[in-house]
Scaffold this motif. Sequence first.
Motif, short mmCIF file in Angstrom:
data_model
loop_
_atom_site.label_atom_id
_atom_site.label_comp_id
_atom_site.label_asym_id
_atom_site.label_seq_id
_atom_site.Cartn_x
_atom_site.Cartn_y
_atom_site.Cartn_z
N PHE A 107 0.84 -1.21 0.00
CA PHE A 107 0.00 0.00 0.00
C PHE A 107 0.87 1.25 0.00
CE2 PHE A 107 -1.96 3.33 2.68
CZ PHE A 107 -3.02 3.69 1.84
N HIS A 108 1.93 1.25 0.81
CA HIS A 108 2.81 2.41 0.89
C HIS A 108 3.50 2.68 -0.45
CE1 HIS A 108 5.48 5.40 2.52
NE2 HIS A 108 6.54 4.69 2.19
N ALA A 284 -9.82 4.90 4.15
CA ALA A 284 -10.63 4.53 2.99
C ALA A 284 -9.74 4.09 1.83
CB ALA A 284 -11.50 5.72 2.58
N ALA A 285 -8.61 4.77 1.64
CA ALA A 285 -7.69 4.40 0.56
C ALA A 285 -7.09 3.03 0.81
CB ALA A 285 -6.59 5.45 0.43
N LEU A 286 -6.76 2.74 2.08
CA LEU A 286 -6.20 1.43 2.42
C LEU A 286 -7.22 0.33 2.17
CD1 LEU A 286 -4.02 -0.40 3.66
CD2 LEU A 286 -4.96 0.18 5.94
N ARG A 287 -8.46 0.54 2.56
CA ARG A 287 -9.49 -0.47 2.35
C ARG A 287 -9.70 -0.72 0.85
NH1 ARG A 287 -14.28 2.26 5.31
NH2 ARG A 287 -15.42 0.76 4.04
N THR A 288 -9.72 0.35 0.07
CA THR A 288 -9.89 0.19 -1.37
C THR A 288 -8.73 -0.58 -1.98
OG1 THR A 288 -11.16 2.25 -1.52
CG2 THR A 288 -10.15 1.44 -3.55
N TYR A 289 -7.52 -0.28 -1.54
CA TYR A 289 -6.34 -0.98 -2.05
C TYR A 289 -6.40 -2.46 -1.72
CZ TYR A 289 -1.56 -2.74 -2.14
OH TYR A 289 -0.44 -3.51 -2.35
N LEU A 290 -6.74 -2.78 -0.48
CA LEU A 290 -6.72 -4.18 -0.04
C LEU A 290 -7.82 -5.00 -0.70
CD1 LEU A 290 -6.02 -3.66 3.76
CD2 LEU A 290 -4.43 -4.55 2.06
N THR A 291 -9.00 -4.43 -0.80
CA THR A 291 -10.11 -5.20 -1.38
C THR A 291 -10.04 -5.23 -2.90
OG1 THR A 291 -11.51 -3.22 -1.30
CG2 THR A 291 -11.64 -4.75 0.56
#
Length: 310
Positions: A107-108, A284-291
Amino acid sequence: MDLKAVRTFVAVADTGQFQEAAAVLALTQQAVSKRIAALERDLGVRLFTRTARGAEPTLDGQALLPHARALLLAEERAAASVRPGRRALRVDVIGPRVAPAVLLRGFHETHPGVELDVVTLFDADTAVAAVRAGRADATFRAVGMPGRRLPEDLASARVLDEPLYLLTGPGHPLAGARSVTPAELAGHRIWMPSIVEGVEWAAYYASLAAEFGLTIDSAGANFGSAAMLDALAGSPELATFVGEHPRLVWPAGHDLRLIPITGPTPVYPHSLIWDRANAHPALAALRTYLTGRSEPARGPATWVPDWAAT
């Protein structure tokens, strides 16, 4: 000290007029006068001298002015530090060498402008309590373990099913296998001193052992991965489970064997947990990236405990 009065004092000092300060602050001139009078009472000094041209700071007012500006700047910085998107996103990854840390590094790399505060909390109870109390924005955990229902104010999403591998030394009977099934591991000693009663990975491995009749031994002190690898390399009977993602460094001279487990492949269910009311935009950005990640196709022949949340 009343910061509203301090802001009014600075406005009068800057404009030189009570009336102009009132216009700047969207107050009445009477309200400005009352705030200045209250500040003077609190400090026990006169801050302004009224002249034909307006209001001039007294010697005490001149002494106070730079400190008043510093107070207002500190207030602004304090408020900015917690405005949405300004504070670093704090995420618990359990440990620096396990799969959640790998996901967060991905993510980073994709979002280099997002500031992260990475922490390593020990067990799910501690991590969930930190998320509920606002001490962490999110945590990666196995969700659904018996007796650990997720509170309703928290949400979760399954973001990674991590395959397990068997790790052995060269003298182990299974060291030459291209793959092994869980049934073939029955009767072998699977040594995992990192298992502590009550944590979520203990529940996972207890379910795995019960499902396939395995012997998982958690006895002995946990001196870290290097000590475990040393023990495995020199033992004809010890083996352990490792995930697909840990960044283990083989000690020099160790001929360790990493063997896929198939038929079925046990996978560890990693979920992201967060507070439903948390409005941090980086969350929200992290959740979008992971899913939105595309995981390698695992096929139907995988196993997870029946309690694992989807």
